[in-house]
Motif scaffolding. Sequence first.
Motif, PDB file in Angstrom:
ATOM      1  N   ASP A   1      23.929  20.644  27.611  1.00  0.00           N
ATOM      2  CA  ASP A   1      23.538  22.014  28.337  1.00  0.00           C
ATOM      3  C   ASP A   1      23.995  22.861  27.352  1.00  0.00           C
ATOM      4  O   ASP A   1      23.292  23.986  27.368  1.00  0.00           O
ATOM      5  N   CYS A   2      24.984  22.815  26.586  1.00  0.00           N
ATOM      6  CA  CYS A   2      25.316  23.967  25.490  1.00  0.00           C
ATOM      7  C   CYS A   2      24.103  24.000  24.514  1.00  0.00           C
ATOM      8  O   CYS A   2      24.177  25.263  23.703  1.00  0.00           O
ATOM      9  N   THR A   3      23.409  23.107  24.314  1.00  0.00           N
ATOM     10  CA  THR A   3      22.399  23.096  23.303  1.00  0.00           C
ATOM     11  C   THR A   3      21.113  23.495  24.029  1.00  0.00           C
ATOM     12  O   THR A   3      20.105  24.195  23.485  1.00  0.00           O
ATOM     13  N   THR A   4      20.741  22.948  25.110  1.00  0.00           N
ATOM     14  CA  THR A   4      19.538  23.380  25.868  1.00  0.00           C
ATOM     15  C   THR A   4      19.588  25.096  26.146  1.00  0.00           C
ATOM     16  O   THR A   4      18.268  25.516  26.083  1.00  0.00           O
ATOM     17  N   ALA A   5      20.549  25.478  26.534  1.00  0.00           N
ATOM     18  CA  ALA A   5      20.496  26.872  26.823  1.00  0.00           C
ATOM     19  C   ALA A   5      20.310  27.668  25.730  1.00  0.00           C
ATOM     20  O   ALA A   5      19.171  28.555  25.866  1.00  0.00           O
ATOM     21  N   PRO A   6      20.820  27.747  24.713  1.00  0.00           N
ATOM     22  CA  PRO A   6      20.336  28.769  23.372  1.00  0.00           C
ATOM     23  C   PRO A   6      19.044  28.204  23.172  1.00  0.00           C
ATOM     24  O   PRO A   6      18.224  29.181  22.620  1.00  0.00           O
ATOM     25  N   ARG A   7      18.616  26.969  23.048  1.00  0.00           N
ATOM     26  CA  ARG A   7      17.096  26.899  22.792  1.00  0.00           C
ATOM     27  C   ARG A   7      15.995  27.208  23.658  1.00  0.00           C
ATOM     28  O   ARG A   7      15.064  27.540  23.360  1.00  0.00           O
ATOM     29  N   ASN A   8      16.747  27.834  24.850  1.00  0.00           N
ATOM     30  CA  ASN A   8      15.913  28.621  25.734  1.00  0.00           C
ATOM     31  C   ASN A   8      16.020  30.071  25.980  1.00  0.00           C
ATOM     32  O   ASN A   8      15.999  30.778  26.947  1.00  0.00           O
ATOM     33  N   GLY A   9      16.689  30.534  25.105  1.00  0.00           N
ATOM     34  CA  GLY A   9      17.192  32.095  24.918  1.00  0.00           C
ATOM     35  C   GLY A   9      18.431  32.348  25.759  1.00  0.00           C
ATOM     36  O   GLY A   9      18.586  33.714  25.900  1.00  0.00           O
ATOM     37  N   MET A  10      19.132  31.384  26.166  1.00  0.00           N
ATOM     38  CA  MET A  10      20.565  31.928  26.910  1.00  0.00           C
ATOM     39  C   MET A  10      21.723  31.585  25.955  1.00  0.00           C
ATOM     40  O   MET A  10      21.823  31.084  25.089  1.00  0.00           O
ATOM     41  N   ILE A  11      22.632  32.238  26.522  1.00  0.00           N
ATOM     42  CA  ILE A  11      23.879  32.019  25.741  1.00  0.00           C
ATOM     43  C   ILE A  11      24.346  30.653  25.846  1.00  0.00           C
ATOM     44  O   ILE A  11      23.924  29.901  26.719  1.00  0.00           O
ATOM     45  N   SER A  12      25.234  30.256  24.922  1.00  0.00           N
ATOM     46  CA  SER A  12      25.833  28.653  24.841  1.00  0.00           C
ATOM     47  C   SER A  12      27.098  28.771  25.413  1.00  0.00           C
ATOM     48  O   SER A  12      27.940  29.603  25.400  1.00  0.00           O
ATOM     49  N   GLY A  13      27.600  27.660  26.129  1.00  0.00           N
ATOM     50  CA  GLY A  13      28.808  27.434  26.767  1.00  0.00           C
ATOM     51  C   GLY A  13      28.560  26.050  27.504  1.00  0.00           C
ATOM     52  O   GLY A  13      27.412  25.399  27.863  1.00  0.00           O
ATOM     53  N   CYS A  14      29.801  25.546  28.096  1.00  0.00           N
ATOM     54  CA  CYS A  14      29.772  24.301  28.845  1.00  0.00           C
ATOM     55  C   CYS A  14      29.512  24.623  30.283  1.00  0.00           C
ATOM     56  O   CYS A  14      30.376  24.733  31.000  1.00  0.00           O
ATOM     57  N   PHE A  15      28.112  24.681  30.434  1.00  0.00           N
ATOM     58  CA  PHE A  15      27.970  25.115  31.795  1.00  0.00           C
ATOM     59  C   PHE A  15      28.309  23.887  33.003  1.00  0.00           C
ATOM     60  O   PHE A  15      28.852  24.351  33.967  1.00  0.00           O
ATOM     61  N   PRO A  16      28.114  22.766  32.660  1.00  0.00           N
ATOM     62  CA  PRO A  16      28.594  21.792  33.690  1.00  0.00           C
ATOM     63  C   PRO A  16      30.099  21.757  33.829  1.00  0.00           C
ATOM     64  O   PRO A  16      30.481  21.519  35.139  1.00  0.00           O
ATOM     65  N   LEU A  17      31.046  21.999  32.985  1.00  0.00           N
ATOM     66  CA  LEU A  17      32.341  21.890  33.233  1.00  0.00           C
ATOM     67  C   LEU A  17      33.075  22.963  32.997  1.00  0.00           C
ATOM     68  O   LEU A  17      34.264  22.974  33.616  1.00  0.00           O
ATOM     69  N   ASP A  18      32.799  23.885  32.394  1.00  0.00           N
ATOM     70  CA  ASP A  18      33.931  25.255  32.291  1.00  0.00           C
ATOM     71  C   ASP A  18      33.339  26.141  33.644  1.00  0.00           C
ATOM     72  O   ASP A  18      32.328  26.601  33.823  1.00  0.00           O
ATOM     73  N   PRO A  19      34.646  26.449  34.241  1.00  0.00           N
ATOM     74  CA  PRO A  19      34.366  27.164  35.752  1.00  0.00           C
ATOM     75  C   PRO A  19      33.524  28.352  35.459  1.00  0.00           C
ATOM     76  O   PRO A  19      32.848  29.058  35.996  1.00  0.00           O
ATOM     77  N   LEU A  20      33.961  29.140  34.080  1.00  0.00           N
ATOM     78  CA  LEU A  20      33.287  30.610  33.934  1.00  0.00           C
ATOM     79  C   LEU A  20      31.873  30.517  33.576  1.00  0.00           C
ATOM     80  O   LEU A  20      31.098  31.298  34.360  1.00  0.00           O
ATOM     81  N   TYR A  21      31.466  29.394  32.998  1.00  0.00           N
ATOM     82  CA  TYR A  21      29.838  29.159  32.826  1.00  0.00           C
ATOM     83  C   TYR A  21      29.154  28.696  34.168  1.00  0.00           C
ATOM     84  O   TYR A  21      28.170  28.728  34.432  1.00  0.00           O
ATOM     85  N   LYS A  22      30.124  27.692  34.700  1.00  0.00           N
ATOM     86  CA  LYS A  22      29.177  27.120  36.038  1.00  0.00           C
ATOM     87  C   LYS A  22      28.828  28.100  36.913  1.00  0.00           C
ATOM     88  O   LYS A  22      27.874  27.846  37.713  1.00  0.00           O
ATOM     89  N   LYS A  23      29.309  29.425  37.012  1.00  0.00           N
ATOM     90  CA  LYS A  23      29.159  30.097  38.052  1.00  0.00           C
ATOM     91  C   LYS A  23      28.166  31.295  37.697  1.00  0.00           C
ATOM     92  O   LYS A  23      27.868  32.344  38.337  1.00  0.00           O
ATOM     93  N   MET A  24      27.654  31.081  36.518  1.00  0.00           N
ATOM     94  CA  MET A  24      26.527  32.087  35.914  1.00  0.00           C
ATOM     95  C   MET A  24      25.194  31.815  36.069  1.00  0.00           C
ATOM     96  O   MET A  24      24.995  30.552  36.396  1.00  0.00           O
TER      97      MET A  24
END
Length: 313
Positions: free
Chosen positions: A278-301
């Motif tokens: 997900d950290c790669t799929t996100a920036p490939r689609n114009g979004m910021i990168s981060g660990c969306f599935p595991l990092d609580p900060l990104y999970k709630k974005m």
Amino acid sequence: MEPKILYPHPILNKKFGLGDDYPILSDQDIDGIIEDYIKAAVLAQKAGFHFVDIKHCHGYLGHEFLSAYDREGKYGGSFENRTRFLREIVAGIKAAAPGLEIGVRMSIFDWVPFQKGPEETGVPAQGDPYRYAFGGAESGILADLSESFLFLQELEKLNIELLCTTAGSPYYNPHIQRPALFPPSDGYQPPEDPLHGVARQIQATAQIKKAFPGLYVIGSAYSYLQEWLPNVGQEVLRTGKADSIGFGRMVLSYPDMPADILSGQGLKRAKICRTFSDCTTAPRNGMISGCFPLDPLYKKMAEYDQLKALKGE
Ligand SMILES: Cc1cc2nc3c(=O)[nH]c(=O)nc-3n(C[C@H](O)[C@H](O)[C@H](O)COP(=O)(O)O)c2cc1C
Ligand code: SF4
């Protein structure tokens, strides 16, 4: 996208929608880019950084020079010309930012681009001979480190001591660069057990460390090892296959993993990267990168919901 390219590439031009007559950077353009690199290094030194990385990996500009076999003029063709970009930047930095250290991140081998084949599994986009893999054999799917070794000799001549090894490119053969069980949304299913990808980089890095003991070598692509990253890392260091274990994805999902390893308190399983990409799929689609599935900060974005929708979840 408005790609700037050094030479027309028979597969990548098509992949990125560029015609065969798409303009290439002129030697004058390149001279200007070299000046910009030097200015950036001066700024980095003023900002307090101790070293800069002159990147030669992943299909980006420095790496593209190394395979510019067909390019005419002073930046293409012979090995000397294909490494001129490196030498000119280093000379410029040494003159304009004395004392600033220099490191290089390098794709020590490359392969032919891959694409989706039957059942979405990755297959080579072209059979052999493939001529544009720097550090690769003509088969397109094996390493041949002879020119990589020549490049490392250039680093030694330039008194560069810091090398971070990687391989291939995240855009055209991600399974050799970043072994993963789950590909990014624009990728292909892994054509091999990702452990092969991890082992391939460990072995190639070990060959380099053996041949260039004076280089301080940081290896990469260990994240797929998950729980076993510390064990393999320990073996790599103890047997002199590298000097340091570089963290890529794991640093996004579990930045304090090194501290937990060294303190001996054990790993936190819920934070271990599972190579979901997900950290790669996100920036490939114009979004910021981060660990969306595991990092609580990104999970709630909100971006995480967008990502799930993109993946059809
Ligand atoms: C989201 C993301 C961004 C990355 N950005 C860079 C980058 O800017 N420069 C670079 O040299 N490598 C970059 N990489 C590659 C990593 O440094 C590393 O080589 C790769 O992920 C394999 O190591 P790993 O198995 O520890 O993830 C990136 C990787 C990911 C997943
Ligand atoms: S999104 Fe998180 S779990 Fe997935 S690959 Fe990236 S760091 Fe690993």
